[in-house]
Every structure is written in structure tokens, then in C-alpha cells.
Design a protein around this motif. Structure first.
Motif, PDB file in Angstrom:
ATOM      1  N   UNK A   1      -4.926  -6.586 -26.298  1.00  0.00           N
ATOM      2  CA  UNK A   1      -3.924  -6.762 -25.247  1.00  0.00           C
ATOM      3  C   UNK A   1      -4.282  -5.958 -24.003  1.00  0.00           C
ATOM      4  N   UNK A   2      -4.830  -4.768 -24.172  1.00  0.00           N
ATOM      5  CA  UNK A   2      -5.338  -4.033 -23.014  1.00  0.00           C
ATOM      6  C   UNK A   2      -6.506  -4.789 -22.393  1.00  0.00           C
ATOM      7  N   UNK A   3      -7.276  -5.455 -23.245  1.00  0.00           N
ATOM      8  CA  UNK A   3      -8.392  -6.257 -22.742  1.00  0.00           C
ATOM      9  C   UNK A   3      -7.940  -7.394 -21.844  1.00  0.00           C
ATOM     10  N   UNK A   4      -6.779  -7.994 -22.132  1.00  0.00           N
ATOM     11  CA  UNK A   4      -6.251  -9.052 -21.259  1.00  0.00           C
ATOM     12  C   UNK A   4      -6.017  -8.511 -19.849  1.00  0.00           C
ATOM     13  N   UNK A   5      -5.456  -7.317 -19.758  1.00  0.00           N
ATOM     14  CA  UNK A   5      -5.214  -6.731 -18.438  1.00  0.00           C
ATOM     15  C   UNK A   5      -6.535  -6.511 -17.699  1.00  0.00           C
ATOM     16  N   UNK A   6      -7.521  -5.988 -18.428  1.00  0.00           N
ATOM     17  CA  UNK A   6      -8.841  -5.788 -17.819  1.00  0.00           C
ATOM     18  C   UNK A   6      -9.471  -7.120 -17.422  1.00  0.00           C
ATOM     19  N   UNK A   7      -9.286  -8.140 -18.252  1.00  0.00           N
ATOM     20  CA  UNK A   7      -9.845  -9.458 -17.944  1.00  0.00           C
ATOM     21  C   UNK A   7      -9.243 -10.036 -16.664  1.00  0.00           C
ATOM     22  N   UNK A   8      -7.929  -9.942 -16.500  1.00  0.00           N
ATOM     23  CA  UNK A   8      -7.308 -10.478 -15.290  1.00  0.00           C
ATOM     24  C   UNK A   8      -7.868  -9.784 -14.047  1.00  0.00           C
ATOM     25  N   UNK A   9      -8.128  -8.492 -14.143  1.00  0.00           N
ATOM     26  CA  UNK A   9      -8.723  -7.798 -12.990  1.00  0.00           C
ATOM     27  C   UNK A   9     -10.188  -8.179 -12.815  1.00  0.00           C
ATOM     28  N   UNK A  10     -10.868  -8.480 -13.903  1.00  0.00           N
ATOM     29  CA  UNK A  10     -12.241  -9.004 -13.824  1.00  0.00           C
ATOM     30  C   UNK A  10     -12.258 -10.317 -13.027  1.00  0.00           C
ATOM     31  N   UNK A  11     -11.315 -11.205 -13.336  1.00  0.00           N
ATOM     32  CA  UNK A  11     -11.232 -12.469 -12.598  1.00  0.00           C
ATOM     33  C   UNK A  11     -10.920 -12.204 -11.128  1.00  0.00           C
ATOM     34  N   UNK A  12     -10.013 -11.285 -10.854  1.00  0.00           N
ATOM     35  CA  UNK A  12      -9.654 -10.968  -9.468  1.00  0.00           C
ATOM     36  C   UNK A  12     -10.854 -10.439  -8.691  1.00  0.00           C
ATOM     37  N   UNK A  13     -11.646  -9.578  -9.331  1.00  0.00           N
ATOM     38  CA  UNK A  13     -12.835  -9.051  -8.648  1.00  0.00           C
ATOM     39  C   UNK A  13     -13.778 -10.173  -8.253  1.00  0.00           C
ATOM     40  N   UNK A  14     -13.923 -11.161  -9.124  1.00  0.00           N
ATOM     41  CA  UNK A  14     -14.885 -12.231  -8.856  1.00  0.00           C
ATOM     42  C   UNK A  14     -14.303 -13.347  -7.997  1.00  0.00           C
ATOM     43  N   UNK A  15     -13.006 -13.627  -8.136  1.00  0.00           N
ATOM     44  CA  UNK A  15     -12.421 -14.766  -7.430  1.00  0.00           C
ATOM     45  C   UNK A  15     -11.658 -14.371  -6.172  1.00  0.00           C
ATOM     46  N   UNK A  16     -11.275 -13.125  -6.059  1.00  0.00           N
ATOM     47  CA  UNK A  16     -10.576 -12.664  -4.861  1.00  0.00           C
ATOM     48  C   UNK A  16      -9.297 -13.451  -4.600  1.00  0.00           C
ATOM     49  N   UNK A  17      -9.107 -13.878  -3.353  1.00  0.00           N
ATOM     50  CA  UNK A  17      -7.901 -14.588  -2.943  1.00  0.00           C
ATOM     51  C   UNK A  17      -7.724 -15.922  -3.675  1.00  0.00           C
ATOM     52  N   UNK A  18      -8.765 -16.400  -4.319  1.00  0.00           N
ATOM     53  CA  UNK A  18      -8.665 -17.680  -5.033  1.00  0.00           C
ATOM     54  C   UNK A  18      -7.697 -17.617  -6.199  1.00  0.00           C
ATOM     55  N   UNK A  19      -7.350 -16.407  -6.676  1.00  0.00           N
ATOM     56  CA  UNK A  19      -6.398 -16.348  -7.791  1.00  0.00           C
ATOM     57  C   UNK A  19      -4.999 -16.755  -7.342  1.00  0.00           C
ATOM     58  N   UNK A  20      -4.760 -16.848  -6.035  1.00  0.00           N
ATOM     59  CA  UNK A  20      -3.450 -17.255  -5.537  1.00  0.00           C
ATOM     60  C   UNK A  20      -3.381 -18.760  -5.272  1.00  0.00           C
ATOM     61  N   UNK A  21      -4.427 -19.459  -5.660  1.00  0.00           N
ATOM     62  CA  UNK A  21      -4.464 -20.922  -5.636  1.00  0.00           C
ATOM     63  C   UNK A  21      -4.848 -21.405  -7.031  1.00  0.00           C
ATOM     64  N   UNK A  22      -4.521 -22.641  -7.345  1.00  0.00           N
ATOM     65  CA  UNK A  22      -4.861 -23.178  -8.666  1.00  0.00           C
ATOM     66  C   UNK A  22      -6.370 -23.120  -8.882  1.00  0.00           C
ATOM     67  N   UNK A  23      -6.784 -22.516  -9.990  1.00  0.00           N
ATOM     68  CA  UNK A  23      -8.209 -22.401 -10.284  1.00  0.00           C
ATOM     69  C   UNK A  23      -8.809 -23.766 -10.608  1.00  0.00           C
ATOM     70  N   UNK A  24      -8.000 -24.657 -11.177  1.00  0.00           N
ATOM     71  CA  UNK A  24      -8.373 -26.055 -11.358  1.00  0.00           C
ATOM     72  C   UNK A  24      -7.083 -26.843 -11.525  1.00  0.00           C
TER      73      UNK A  24
END
Length: 369
Positions: free
Chosen positions: A73-96
Motif C-alpha cells: 500500500x505504501x508502494x501505491x503511493x510511491x507509484x502514483x508519484x512515479x507516474x507524476x514524475x514521468x507524466x507531469x501535467x498529463x496526470x490531470x488529463x485522461x491517460x487513455x
């Protein structure tokens, strides 16, 4: 307010919750609304506790295997920040694309949802608890998001922005990417729930027999993939708390920028500063113009800031050159030249962007076993 849902903005309160954590009870009961969940999230979001600190403390204290459910469960939090680092502002739009094109969903949240008056007990109870405490069990967040997107045909972004604004623990990556996971724009299928699921995991007051969620998963799947809005507005409305772009009037602020060389205590870095750092609490005006907060959250952060230093500075970029702080993605765009130091990682960073949590989890491990 239920004492279990009260959050004091102190290190003592944060560490007391950490000390009370029982990983085995958590793993066994975490899906139940009255289960042994940690309620650490406001302290993690605002930096009173670090993710690496929590992971290392709990794994050592309880001799946890890295595959333990709490570690994951802590890994999920780290994963979401991993996605944010790579996708940036794109996380505020549908990824697909999800079950339906984005244009099929309404851009605003209906008034009956905002006011807890849908007539569906599980939804209206969730809204009332959100407003009363600033916190929701993760299962209730999933139910709420699923109802908003799949049954009421509201775009996930409208729901995510609304929920974030009222949460005491609102984390942009965790919140918005969780909504995308529910919506099916960040996962392979929509997340759905029904009345039987609520009855299994929630207290009786939340049960929703005879409501729109009292249906089979096949029927709910069909609604999710159709343009049908099931409608609402059958409950007794409550007032939505006001949201603010600045702290309450009685929470003093300093309009001048801090002097160079100070240690910046921003809203996501409320732990004790380094011994040599002279703390300068700061509100980052650019962030708050974009993302309003509830009064409860403003006061939570302000009280902790005042315990660490003088009245917080209300600053615009680029007026922070020569100052130091911990790096944090919420604050990074607004720090205006401050030197940002990396925080200890909880998990090793995979070499490339991961498209799913499963892929991330296969490629990472705790950074400090």
C-alpha cells in the motif's frame, strides 16, 4: 467529531498513529470501513512523516516481508508519484480513453452530489463524512468515485478536483490517478461496486438496498458503458463547506519574502527542519490560486507552520532564490529558484516509466530494507 477521525497537526500525533499501527490487523481488515486502517495519510501528505521513515520504522519494528500488504500500500503511493514524475501535467488529463469518450461525461459535479442528497445512503454518508472530518476511508473514496463517473456520467476530473479540495490528506498524484484508475482511463476496466459490496464492508447506516447500486455487476457494467445517467437528488441536502484560495483571515501571514539562506517550511514539508536550518514557513501563492482548500486544511497546515517558525510568508515566485527546502512535486513549480534537496526514497526507482502498478512493483523494492 469521532476522535478516531480527528487529526492534530503535531509530530506527537503523527508518531502516535505510527506507534499504534498493527500491520497484521491492517492486512486482515483494511477493506472494512471500521477496520484497522492507519489514518497516517494527512501526516504523509504534509511531510510530518516521510514515506521512507514510515516504511523503515514499520518493517523493522514488525519484521515485515517486502511483500506484506502494508508495504504494498505504501508502494501505491510511491507509484502514483512515479507516474507524476514521468507524466507531469498529463496526470490531470485522461491517460487513455475509458469506457466512453471524455465528451460523454459532464464537466461539472451535480448539486445533489455536492450536497450529499443523491438518495443513495453509501454516497450521501461518504459526502457527510468528508465534510465533517476531511478524511475518507479508501474504500469509500472508490465507491464515491465509481458512482460519480459510471452511474452519474460526470468526468473523473470534475470529481477528483472536488474531492481533493475537501480532503485533509489531498495528494494530487494519489487522488487524481486513483480517480483515473476507477474511471478506466488509468486502468484496463472501470471499477464498479454494488450494494452487496457495501453491506460486506460498511456499517449498517451505509447499506444501500433498493438503490441504484443494488444491482448485479453485469447490470452496472452495462450502465458504465452506456450514456445512461441514473439520476439522483432524492436525499436531504447539506451545505458544502466553502473553499478558499488563501488562509482564513485570522491566520496571520507575512507579505514579505523570506531572507536568503532560510530553510523553507512549505505545506508538504512540515517535519522538523534540519538542525542548521533557520525555518521560514511559506505559502506558495501560485499553487493556492490553482488549487483551493477547505478551511480545515488551511488551519491544519498553518498551526504546524506556526509551531515551527514565524507567521508564514505569502510568496510569489521567483522570490525564493538562496533558500533551501526539501524537494516535493506539489511545491516544485512554485519555489522560484530555491535549492531543493532530494528526500530519502522509500522505494528504488525503476529505470523507465511503468505503465501499471504491477509493472512498477515487479521492478522496485524498498530502498532501505
Amino acid at each position: 467529531m469521532n476522535d478516531a477521525c480527528a487529526f492534530e497537526p503535531t509530530l506527537e500525533a503523527a508518531r502516535a498513529r505510527l506507534d499504534a499501527l498493527r500491520p497484521e490487523a491492517y492486512a486482515r481488515t483494511r477493506n472494512h470501513l471500521d477496520g484497522a486502517v492507519t489514518r497516517l495519510s494527512p501526516y504523509l501528505t504534509h511531510g510530518l512523516l516521510g514515506l521512507a521513515e514510515v516504511l523503515q520504522t514499520v518493517t523493522c519494528r514488525h519484521n515485515l516481508d517486502p511483500a506484506h500488504r502494508f508495504v504494498q500500500e505504501l508502494g501505491w503511493r510511491a507509484y502514483f508519484h512515479h507516474v507524476w514524475r514521468h507524466r507531469g501535467e498529463a496526470i490531470f488529463e485522461s491517460l487513455h480513453e475509458g469506457p466512453l469518450p471524455d465528451a460523454a461525461y459532464a464537466p461539472t459535479l451535480p448539486e445533489d452530489i455536492r450536497r450529499g442528497a443523491t438518495g443513495v445512503p453509501v454516497i450521501d454518508r461518504a459526502v457527510r463524512e468528508l465534510y465533517a472530518t476531511g478524511w475518507l476511508h479508501n474504500h469509500a473514496r472508490l465507491w464515491l468515485a465509481s458512482y460519480v463517473v459510471h452511474l452519474r456520467k460526470v468526468h473523473w476530473r470534475a470529481g477528483a478536483d472536488w474531492l481533493y479540495a475537501h480532503l485533509l490528506d489531498g495528494d494530487l498524484a494519489s487522488n487524481h490517478l486513483s480517480w483515473q484508475w476507477v474511471a478506466g482511463t488509468g486502468s484496463h476496466k472501470p471499477y464498479l461496486f454494488n450494494a452487496d459490496n457495501v453491506a460486506r464492508f460498511a456499517p449498517p447506516a451505509w447499506h444501500s438496498p433498493g438503490s441504484v447500486v443494488d444491482a448485479s455487476y453485469e447490470a452496472l457494467e452495462a450502465i458504465a458503458r452506456s450514456a445512461r445517467d441514473v439520476g439522483g437528488g432524492r436525499g436531504e441536502p447539506i451545505d458544502e463547506p466553502v473553499l478558499y484560495h488563501r488562509p482564513p483571515a485570522d491566520c496571520a501571514v507575512n507579505p514579505e519574502p523570506p531572507a536568503p539562506g532560510r530553510w523553507l517550511v512549505h505545506a508538504w514539508s512540515l517535519g522538523d527542519p534540519p538542525p542548521a536550518g533557520e525555518p521560514a514557513p511559506v505559502w506558495l501563492a501560485g499553487f493556492h490560486r490553482r488549487w483551493p482548500w477547505s478551511e480545515r486544511r488551511w488551519r491544519f497546515v498553518w498551526q504546524r507552520m506556526r509551531a515551527l517558525g514565524p507567521a508564514p510568508y505569502w510568496v510569489e515566485q521567483p522570490l525564493l532564490a538562496g533558500c533551501l527546502c526539501w524537494d516535493e512535486p506539489h511545491a516544485a513549480p512554485w519555489l522560484g529558484g530555491a535549492r531543493c534537496l532530494p528526500q530519502p526514497p522509500a522505494f528504488d526507482e525503476p529505470p523507465a516509466a511503468c505503465a501499471s502498478f504491477t509493472q512498477y512493483w515487479r521492478q522496485t523494492r524498498p530502498a532501505h530494507p
